[in-house]
Design a protein around this motif. Structure first.
Motif, PDB file in Angstrom:
ATOM      1  N   THR A 538    -115.422 135.603  18.486  1.00  0.00           N
ATOM      2  CA  THR A 538    -115.492 134.224  18.971  1.00  0.00           C
ATOM      3  C   THR A 538    -115.347 133.218  17.835  1.00  0.00           C
ATOM      4  OG1 THR A 538    -117.920 134.301  18.834  1.00  0.00           O
ATOM      5  CG2 THR A 538    -116.905 134.827  20.962  1.00  0.00           C
ATOM      6  N   TYR A 539    -114.903 133.691  16.676  1.00  0.00           N
ATOM      7  CA  TYR A 539    -114.654 132.775  15.562  1.00  0.00           C
ATOM      8  C   TYR A 539    -113.380 131.993  15.828  1.00  0.00           C
ATOM      9  CZ  TYR A 539    -113.854 131.014  10.846  1.00  0.00           C
ATOM     10  OH  TYR A 539    -113.635 130.207   9.757  1.00  0.00           O
ATOM     11  N   MET A 540    -113.466 130.647  15.864  1.00  0.00           N
ATOM     12  CA  MET A 540    -112.329 129.796  16.190  1.00  0.00           C
ATOM     13  C   MET A 540    -111.501 129.430  14.975  1.00  0.00           C
ATOM     14  SD  MET A 540    -113.895 127.068  18.920  1.00  0.00           S
ATOM     15  CE  MET A 540    -112.328 126.211  19.051  1.00  0.00           C
ATOM     16  N   GLY A 541    -112.057 129.579  13.794  1.00  0.00           N
ATOM     17  CA  GLY A 541    -111.403 129.062  12.602  1.00  0.00           C
ATOM     18  C   GLY A 541    -112.023 127.738  12.208  1.00  0.00           C
ATOM     19  N   ARG A 542    -111.612 127.225  11.040  1.00  0.00           N
ATOM     20  CA  ARG A 542    -112.117 125.954  10.509  1.00  0.00           C
ATOM     21  C   ARG A 542    -113.633 125.952  10.369  1.00  0.00           C
ATOM     22  NH1 ARG A 542    -110.179 120.614  12.836  1.00  0.00           N
ATOM     23  NH2 ARG A 542    -110.030 120.002  10.662  1.00  0.00           N
ATOM     24  N   GLY A 543    -114.256 127.153  10.205  1.00  0.00           N
ATOM     25  CA  GLY A 543    -115.691 127.224   9.981  1.00  0.00           C
ATOM     26  C   GLY A 543    -116.529 127.126  11.240  1.00  0.00           C
ATOM     27  N   ILE A 544    -115.916 127.335  12.414  1.00  0.00           N
ATOM     28  CA  ILE A 544    -116.626 127.192  13.688  1.00  0.00           C
ATOM     29  C   ILE A 544    -116.562 128.500  14.459  1.00  0.00           C
ATOM     30  CG2 ILE A 544    -116.869 125.851  15.806  1.00  0.00           C
ATOM     31  CD1 ILE A 544    -117.054 124.077  13.398  1.00  0.00           C
ATOM     32  N   ALA A 545    -117.711 128.942  14.984  1.00  0.00           N
ATOM     33  CA  ALA A 545    -117.766 130.077  15.903  1.00  0.00           C
ATOM     34  C   ALA A 545    -118.400 129.603  17.200  1.00  0.00           C
ATOM     35  CB  ALA A 545    -118.563 131.229  15.307  1.00  0.00           C
ATOM     36  N   LYS A 577    -115.833 132.757   7.670  1.00  0.00           N
ATOM     37  CA  LYS A 577    -117.237 132.370   7.644  1.00  0.00           C
ATOM     38  C   LYS A 577    -117.470 131.187   8.557  1.00  0.00           C
ATOM     39  CE  LYS A 577    -119.086 134.058   3.269  1.00  0.00           C
ATOM     40  NZ  LYS A 577    -119.809 133.667   2.032  1.00  0.00           N
ATOM     41  N   ALA A 578    -118.404 131.359   9.486  1.00  0.00           N
ATOM     42  CA  ALA A 578    -118.768 130.272  10.392  1.00  0.00           C
ATOM     43  C   ALA A 578    -119.936 129.502   9.794  1.00  0.00           C
ATOM     44  CB  ALA A 578    -119.140 130.827  11.757  1.00  0.00           C
ATOM     45  N   LYS A 579    -119.734 128.205   9.580  1.00  0.00           N
ATOM     46  CA  LYS A 579    -120.811 127.365   9.066  1.00  0.00           C
ATOM     47  C   LYS A 579    -121.485 126.569  10.175  1.00  0.00           C
ATOM     48  CE  LYS A 579    -118.876 127.222   4.431  1.00  0.00           C
ATOM     49  NZ  LYS A 579    -118.499 126.409   3.245  1.00  0.00           N
ATOM     50  N   LEU A 580    -120.812 126.520  11.322  1.00  0.00           N
ATOM     51  CA  LEU A 580    -121.430 125.983  12.532  1.00  0.00           C
ATOM     52  C   LEU A 580    -121.265 127.036  13.623  1.00  0.00           C
ATOM     53  CD1 LEU A 580    -120.264 122.239  12.657  1.00  0.00           C
ATOM     54  CD2 LEU A 580    -122.486 123.135  11.947  1.00  0.00           C
TER      55      LEU A 580
END
Length: 631
Positions: A538-545, A577-580
């Motif tokens: 479910t990781y979308m990219g741009r640091g968002i999952a 890496k998801a930061k949010l």
């Protein structure tokens, strides 16, 4: 249409045609050089005569080079799949001829690519899911076999006949001693950027046939002779003025040693009268070659003096060097007269260079795509896998059918291999294990990574981008001064800041627990979120999952809502890496609206702005990210 406009259109078409011909030949110049070196060294009149080694060059000219040209022509039309059909058709035309089929390859190669492209366009929506690889392979094989037969029985004999007519005409001109007159057409055409079309589309095929018979050909030096341009540049060095004089020495090095003839074109465009210098110079060079029996054994590309010397056969060095020197001298003398008589101070060179660039780019269109693609701009989606066949074909077919049923049939959804992703791809879907290769191959695109090409969230994410922004947002939120806020969907207390890095599973559990405690879902939804992540990232990219539950636990959703977890140092999700980490619960189909709102919000932020939000301690900034979108 005015005469001037009609002339521009014709010029644009010729330039486009020239670029296409060049695109078939230029990538394969290394093969020409390899063949030329083998021939120059080992034929009976070569530097090291060796009948055994000389035999290695024969298959190159008859099979290898035409096949490469045919593949390049087909791939220019329809990437790798078109290239394969172009090569198959080229094999047919080679088998039916006794001469090197360079011209034939330039015809049937692109035609093969066009045929398979039209076949795929006609049948891609009719292929049952799971049969993509079978049908794609057999359609290419059957169509390729048909094309090979047509090339062998029809196209080959026609091209051979045309080749005989063309050669007869050339020999007639040569016998009359009129071949220097071709410079009247060649030199002005070069300045109009038709140099590659003339050299590789006309002279090279004729020259290769002549070279096989005689050991060299004058046709390889008609366009590539650097003498006419060198003389003009030397004249500017000595009697020029201003910027033209100061820039000419550098241009001499690039032109004469580097072989980039385009460098002198602006100097001609600045003073078109200098065509009266390069035309006689070209004629003098060709005349010298004719008298002294000069020529090259293979194309000299680029037209550097080093390439010319490398492709010069034994016994022709004096003739070839003399042709360059004579052309340079004639051009220098005439150009010096015109430049000295001119009142121009040389300041118009910059304008001429800009005009040259405009001419070179005229008729072409640069395709640009934001890394974040907005729904209204979406036109091309690519599924990419290692081979570009089985799994990606199934995924592309499934998504294409879904989008077509949803009314978005205008969006192109195709598949290809990693390494052949087209430059105008806007969204690229690939397996998470191929993430680095996919990004390197298409940095201009937005990337979605999956674990399974069939079972994934790609359709939901794409559909979210395509849904009407205002309508979908209003289903979940109430608008207020172009902003959207709804405490029931995202409560400020459900935004957790500055969390320590944990594992992916722990982060998903934290999001699920927060959804459960807030009354959005039942307890079973948490396990559904973990199960979903095992099947599809479910990781979308741009640091968002955006972890959410699988369909099996959909009935445990009590109401729609989201929670936001901020991990400044990131949580490893396999593909990034998801930061949010944004936990989602959607009642019915409302998860699409939530995805739409998130996609809209992310579209409004640059990567730099998101990086600031990943480390911010201002909860209101994160709240605004997911509850506000501009008209």
């Amino acid at each position: 249409m005015s005469e001037a406009k009609a002339g521009n259109v014709a010029q644009e078409k010729m330039q486009k045609f020239g670029r296409f011909l060049s695109g078939m030949v230029m990538p394969n110049i290394g093969a020409f050089i390899a063949w030329g070196l083998l021939t120059a060294l080992f034929i009976p009149t070569g530097w090291i005569p060796n009948e055994y080694l000389a035999a290695a060059g024969g298959p190159m000219s008859k099979w290898l080079i035409p096949l490469l040209i045919g593949y390049s022509g087909g791939s220019a039309i329809y990437q790798h799949r078109g290239g394969v059909l172009g090569a198959i058709a080229t094999a047919g035309i080679i088998a039916g001829s006794d001469i090197p089929m360079f011209l034939g390859a330039m015809i049937v190669g692109p035609f093969g690519g066009w045929c398979i492209k039209k076949f795929d366009e006609a049948f891609q929506d009719k292929i049952p899911t799971g049969f993509e690889m079978l049908i794609n392979n057999f359609s290419a094989g059957i169509l390729g076999g048909i094309l090979a037969i047509l090339a062998y029985a029809i196209v080959g004999p026609v091209v051979s006949s045309l080749n005989d007519i063309l050669r007869g005409g050339v020999e007639f001109i040569v016998n009359l001693g009129l071949i220097p007159l071709v410079s009247i057409l060649v030199e002005p055409a070069k300045v109009l950027f038709l140099n590659n079309a003339i050299n590789h589309g006309v002279f090279s095929p004729i020259g290769i046939q002549e070279s096989q018979e005689l050991g060299k050909s004058i046709f390889f030096m008609i366009e590539s002779n650097p003498g006419p341009g060198l003389g003009v540049l030397l004249a500017f060095c000595l009697v020029g003025k201003g910027m033209a004089k100061s820039s000419a020495p550098g241009a001499v090095i690039i032109h004469f040693l580097g072989g980039i003839h385009e460098i002198y074109f602006p100097y001609i465009l600045m003073k078109p009268i200098l065509l009266l210098a390069v035309i006689p110079a070209g004629m003098a060079g060709v005349f010298t070659l004719s008298v002294l029996n000069g020529g090259l054994i293979a194309p000299a590309s680029p037209g550097s003096i080093f390439a010319i010397l490398a492709m010069t056969p034994k016994g022709a060095y004096f003739a070839n060097i003399a042709a360059v020197v004579v052309a340079t001298a004639v051009s220098f003398v005439i150009a010096s007269i015109f430049i000295k008589a001119s009142k121009d101070d040389g300041s118009s060179l910059e304008e001429a260079q800009q005009n040259m660039q405009d001419m070179k780019n005229r008729g072409s269109k640069r395709v640009e795509s934001d890394v974040v693609v907005k729904g209204s701009e979406l036109k091309k989606i690519i599924y990419a896998c290692d081979a570009g066949m089985g799994s990606s074909a199934m995924g592309a077919s499934a998504l294409r059918n879904k989008l077509k049923k949803a009314g978005y049939g205008y969006i192109s959804v195709t598949n290809c291999a990693i390494g052949n992703i087209p430059s105008d791809a806007q969204i690229v879907v690939s397996h998470e294990k191929l993430a680095d290769r996919a990004i390197a191959d298409s940095p201009q695109a937005e990337h979605l990574f999956v674990q399974d090409f069939i079972k994934n969230d790609v359709y939901d994410i794409i559909l979210a981008k395509l849904q009407n922004v205002e309508a979908k947002v209003e289903e979940v939120t109430d608008s207020k001064e172009n902003a959207v806020e709804d405490e029931t969907v995202l409560k400020r207390e459900n935004i957790k800041m500055c969390l320590d890095t944990v594992t992916k599973e722990e982060a998903i559990k934290m999001a699920g627990e927060l959804l459960y405690k807030s009354g959005y879902v039942g307890k079973e939804y948490i396990n559904g979120m973990l199960a979903r992540e095992q099947d599809v990232s479910t990781y979308m990219g741009r640091g968002i999952a955006i972890p959410h539950g699988e369909n099996a636990v959909k009935d445990t959703v009590k109401k729609s809502g989201i929670v936001v977890l901020q991990f400044p140092n990131g949580v490893e999700f396999g593909t990034g890496k998801a930061k949010l980490v944004v936990g989602i619960a959607g009642k019915g189909d409302e998860h699409l609206a939530i995805l739409a709102n998130i996609a809209i919000a992310l579209d409004e932020y640059t990567d730099e702005q998101l990086e600031e939000l990943f480390v911010t301690k201002d909860k209101e900034a994160l709240y605004n990210l997911f509850t506000k979108s501009n008209d």
